[in-house]
Design a protein around this motif. Structure first.
Motif, PDB file in Angstrom:
ATOM      1  N   ASP A   9       0.855  -1.174   0.000  1.00  0.00           N
ATOM      2  CA  ASP A   9       0.000   0.000   0.000  1.00  0.00           C
ATOM      3  C   ASP A   9       0.898   1.232   0.000  1.00  0.00           C
ATOM      4  O   ASP A   9       1.790   1.358   0.837  1.00  0.00           O
ATOM      5  CB  ASP A   9      -0.892  -0.013   1.246  1.00  0.00           C
ATOM      6  N   PRO A  10       0.675   2.143  -0.937  1.00  0.00           N
ATOM      7  CA  PRO A  10       1.579   3.289  -1.085  1.00  0.00           C
ATOM      8  C   PRO A  10       1.730   4.112   0.188  1.00  0.00           C
ATOM      9  O   PRO A  10       2.797   4.659   0.447  1.00  0.00           O
ATOM     10  CB  PRO A  10       0.921   4.125  -2.182  1.00  0.00           C
ATOM     11  N   SER A  20       4.145   2.122   2.436  1.00  0.00           N
ATOM     12  CA  SER A  20       5.510   2.072   1.920  1.00  0.00           C
ATOM     13  C   SER A  20       6.169   3.442   2.046  1.00  0.00           C
ATOM     14  O   SER A  20       7.355   3.534   2.351  1.00  0.00           O
ATOM     15  CB  SER A  20       5.544   1.547   0.488  1.00  0.00           C
ATOM     16  N   TYR A  26       9.447   4.235   4.176  1.00  0.00           N
ATOM     17  CA  TYR A  26      10.576   4.940   3.562  1.00  0.00           C
ATOM     18  C   TYR A  26      11.063   6.085   4.449  1.00  0.00           C
ATOM     19  O   TYR A  26      12.252   6.229   4.707  1.00  0.00           O
ATOM     20  CB  TYR A  26      10.176   5.467   2.188  1.00  0.00           C
ATOM     21  N   ILE A  45      -1.361  10.059  -0.881  1.00  0.00           N
ATOM     22  CA  ILE A  45      -0.641   9.049  -1.653  1.00  0.00           C
ATOM     23  C   ILE A  45      -0.262   9.587  -3.024  1.00  0.00           C
ATOM     24  O   ILE A  45      -1.039  10.280  -3.666  1.00  0.00           O
ATOM     25  CB  ILE A  45      -1.543   7.809  -1.825  1.00  0.00           C
ATOM     26  N   LEU A  86       1.473   8.441  -6.891  1.00  0.00           N
ATOM     27  CA  LEU A  86       1.871   7.350  -7.764  1.00  0.00           C
ATOM     28  C   LEU A  86       3.385   7.269  -7.819  1.00  0.00           C
ATOM     29  O   LEU A  86       4.062   8.286  -7.958  1.00  0.00           O
ATOM     30  CB  LEU A  86       1.317   7.574  -9.159  1.00  0.00           C
ATOM     31  N   PHE A  87       3.921   6.100  -7.677  1.00  0.00           N
ATOM     32  CA  PHE A  87       5.366   5.865  -7.688  1.00  0.00           C
ATOM     33  C   PHE A  87       6.071   6.654  -6.595  1.00  0.00           C
ATOM     34  O   PHE A  87       7.269   6.874  -6.664  1.00  0.00           O
ATOM     35  CB  PHE A  87       5.967   6.195  -9.054  1.00  0.00           C
ATOM     36  N   GLY A  88       5.316   7.071  -5.620  1.00  0.00           N
ATOM     37  CA  GLY A  88       5.922   7.738  -4.482  1.00  0.00           C
ATOM     38  C   GLY A  88       6.235   9.198  -4.691  1.00  0.00           C
ATOM     39  O   GLY A  88       6.340   9.956  -3.736  1.00  0.00           O
ATOM     40  N   ASN A  89       6.380   9.624  -5.927  1.00  0.00           N
ATOM     41  CA  ASN A  89       6.784  11.014  -6.144  1.00  0.00           C
ATOM     42  C   ASN A  89       6.060  11.677  -7.313  1.00  0.00           C
ATOM     43  O   ASN A  89       6.374  12.784  -7.691  1.00  0.00           O
ATOM     44  CB  ASN A  89       8.289  11.085  -6.380  1.00  0.00           C
ATOM     45  N   MET A  90       5.081  10.976  -7.876  1.00  0.00           N
ATOM     46  CA  MET A  90       4.395  11.566  -9.018  1.00  0.00           C
ATOM     47  C   MET A  90       3.038  12.123  -8.587  1.00  0.00           C
ATOM     48  O   MET A  90       2.925  12.717  -7.537  1.00  0.00           O
ATOM     49  CB  MET A  90       4.279  10.532 -10.143  1.00  0.00           C
ATOM     50  N   ASP A  91       2.032  11.954  -9.390  1.00  0.00           N
ATOM     51  CA  ASP A  91       0.759  12.617  -9.137  1.00  0.00           C
ATOM     52  C   ASP A  91       0.043  12.081  -7.893  1.00  0.00           C
ATOM     53  O   ASP A  91       0.145  10.911  -7.557  1.00  0.00           O
ATOM     54  CB  ASP A  91      -0.163  12.394 -10.340  1.00  0.00           C
TER      55      ASP A  91
END
Lengths: 339, 339
Positions: free
Chosen positions: B76-77, B80, B84, B275, B277-282
DNA sequence: TTGTATGCGTTATCAT
DNA sequence: ATGATAACGCATACAA
């Protein structure tokens, strides 16, 4: 004054139970012990709430039941899914996971490896970017997606077959003129095979194809430029695009929308990895799915295998295709269109 | 025959350098040592490729520089990203992270805690679902989002303020009739405050609101049913929805699309967590963003703080609002519409 | 300043 | 079958 309020040790249990130290050890480790002794020891353990000290165990046995896992980060869904499955596989064998996020940085990677070895881990599983890491001879090491030669096993998805599968699927779905897009470290040779497989698939299926390969340092805008240049009269000259990762596919799809190209009506997109939202929900695009559970199991088995004489240099696990809304299939999946 | 080809120890270094054991230890730990001795020892360390054994260190010092982090999962973002940031915060203090994925299972949670204590971790940070975990007195413990009382500090985002902010934003963006949707463990009391804050915000801004609270075990379809029932002549009676998490918001947005409601034109949606996407996108939706870096830093500081006399029971960190395409703001962000 | 000796908690090898 | 004892690798108090 020898004991502060610190945690109880075997000695304390022995004293409490009125038995010798060795007896306690035997009970703890399930070795044969007289019944009366056994219960007395167990009662004492209960009473004192005793727990073995695995650091002392590790020191003695020179074995720590811990494996270090090196991955670039933990927020990219692919890496987090990988970590999840490795953890699961390790747990099955009673091993613990020491997670090391390297940020894809060679120096960090080396630091983590040194740290892991000081910590006397029983092995290291690494998806690394440094081709020349210094690792002690006697520390088992398995890589993911990066062949490092020299008797270090590498576990990967069948990248070549995956690339090929992507080409075949695009051909099946009616594409005639396709593109391959890639960005990322040129050092990592395994994912390069996706390109080779894709080319192979295109040739055998008579697809015309073009490639756009970007270095890590290149800005993403290069792709936007590349795609714009292939638009004439509002129409993109590609009807299918294979992206080296789902992540890239996601960005490309956004770009295509900005360029007024409809996905999948005007152009179909296939990614690679099989990322899912929240780990278990939708695929973010039609994709070549990596068999993560199997990859994880294989890494762990290879790492913990005793007879390391027979270490295979490279193991490729089979991939599958999954629909994720960015391809035009004749099956009626259209109610689940994404983006 | 005392030495197999195993890793070198301090004793080996001492012999190699022709000095005493203690001298080597001092060099390793940076204590004052005569220059000639120092270089001799350093050379020997180089030559033998010696590394300290942190298990032996830990045994001696009763300190392992390891912290166990218990979270439900790592895919789950939100979790994670949390892991991190905690890892980052720990690293700054030279601590290692032992990651434990509990699957939200009480039994697993307890097993992990036992394991962590056997491993003599210096502390535990946990986002747990078991309100009555057995934890040794002398193991520092900090929870995230779950008040466990009894002198155990809890770090959370300001859930009440966040709920309030969501209501205010919806009001600002023109909503009149809103809903709050929640699913999840009713045991976790902190996120419950999102509801309370939202109600409070609705009242102060004169918004009419409705609630739909589902238990963990309830099927998601209940929400779909709830929403359908509020559609009359094709029009949803809500013009704004606040979801307790981004994850729920994502599902709700899909449901709304199935029900032919446009987001954000017909109904605006705000989630909670932030949250990406990919941790650093939208962002996946307009959302109340949890200050993850600060939460992580706070957990670590609280955990490692020496004078544990002054452990605050609950720390709420400020949240912010972020646009993610599912709200109608007058600012021109419309080119980044999601979904 | 450098060397020696002891103990951390556990396991394993001995006698008993 | 049980109890005493040495050893794992390191840090440190103490002696030299």
């Amino acid at each position: 004054m020898k004991k502060e309020s610190s945690t109880p040790t075997m000695k304390d249990v022995a004293r409490e139970a009125g038995v010798a130290l060795g007896t306690v050890s035997k009970v703890v480790n399930g070795l044969p012990v007289g019944d009366s002794y056994k219960t007395r020891v167990e009662d004492a353990i209960q009473k004192l709430n005793y727990q073995v000290n695995s650091y002392a165990q590790g020191l003695k046995a020179n074995k720590t039941y811990t494996v270090a896992v090196l991955i670039p980060n933990i927020v990219d869904p692919f890496f987090s899914a990988l970590a999840y499955h490795i953890n699961t596989a390790l747990l099955k064998q009673k091993y613990r996971m020491l997670l090391c996020c390297t940020g894809s940085d060679s120096t960090q990677e080396q630091e983590y490896i040194t740290m892991a070895q000081q910590n006397k881990v029983d092995g290291i599983i690494g998806l690394t970017y440094n081709p020349k890491l210094v690792i002690e001879e006697n520390t088992p090491f398995v890589t993911i997606d990066r062949s490092m030669g020299a008797g270090i096993p590498c576990v990967a998805s069948d990248n070549f077959a995956g690339g090929q599968l992507a080409a075949e699927k695009l051909a099946d779905f009616g594409c005639k003129n396709v593109a391959f897009l890639r960005i990322g470290s040129s050092l990592s040779n395994e994912p390069n095979k996706r390109k080779a497989g894709f080319e192979n698939g295109c040739l055998s299926r008579g697809l015309h194809y073009e490639m756009k390969i970007l270095d890590d340092s290149a800005p993403y805008e290069e792709f936007e430029k590349f795609l714009s240049e292939h638009i004439h009269n509002g129409k993109l000259s590609f009807d299918g695009i294979f992206c080296v990762t789902d992540r890239l596919a996601y960005s490309v799809i956004q770009t295509l929308q900005r360029l007024r190209q409809r996905v999948p009506e005007d152009v179909q997109v296939i990614g690679y990895d099989g990322i899912r939202l929240f780990g278990n929900m939708d695929y973010i695009c039609s994709t070549i799915v990596q068999p993560l559970p199997e990859i994880a199991e294989m890494c762990v088995e290879l790492l913990l295998r005793e007879n390391m004489k027979t270490k295979p240099p490279l193991i490729c696990l089979p991939v599958t295709y999954a629909y994720g809304g960015t391809t035009s299939e004749n099956i009626s999946n259209s109610d689940e269109i994404q983006q």
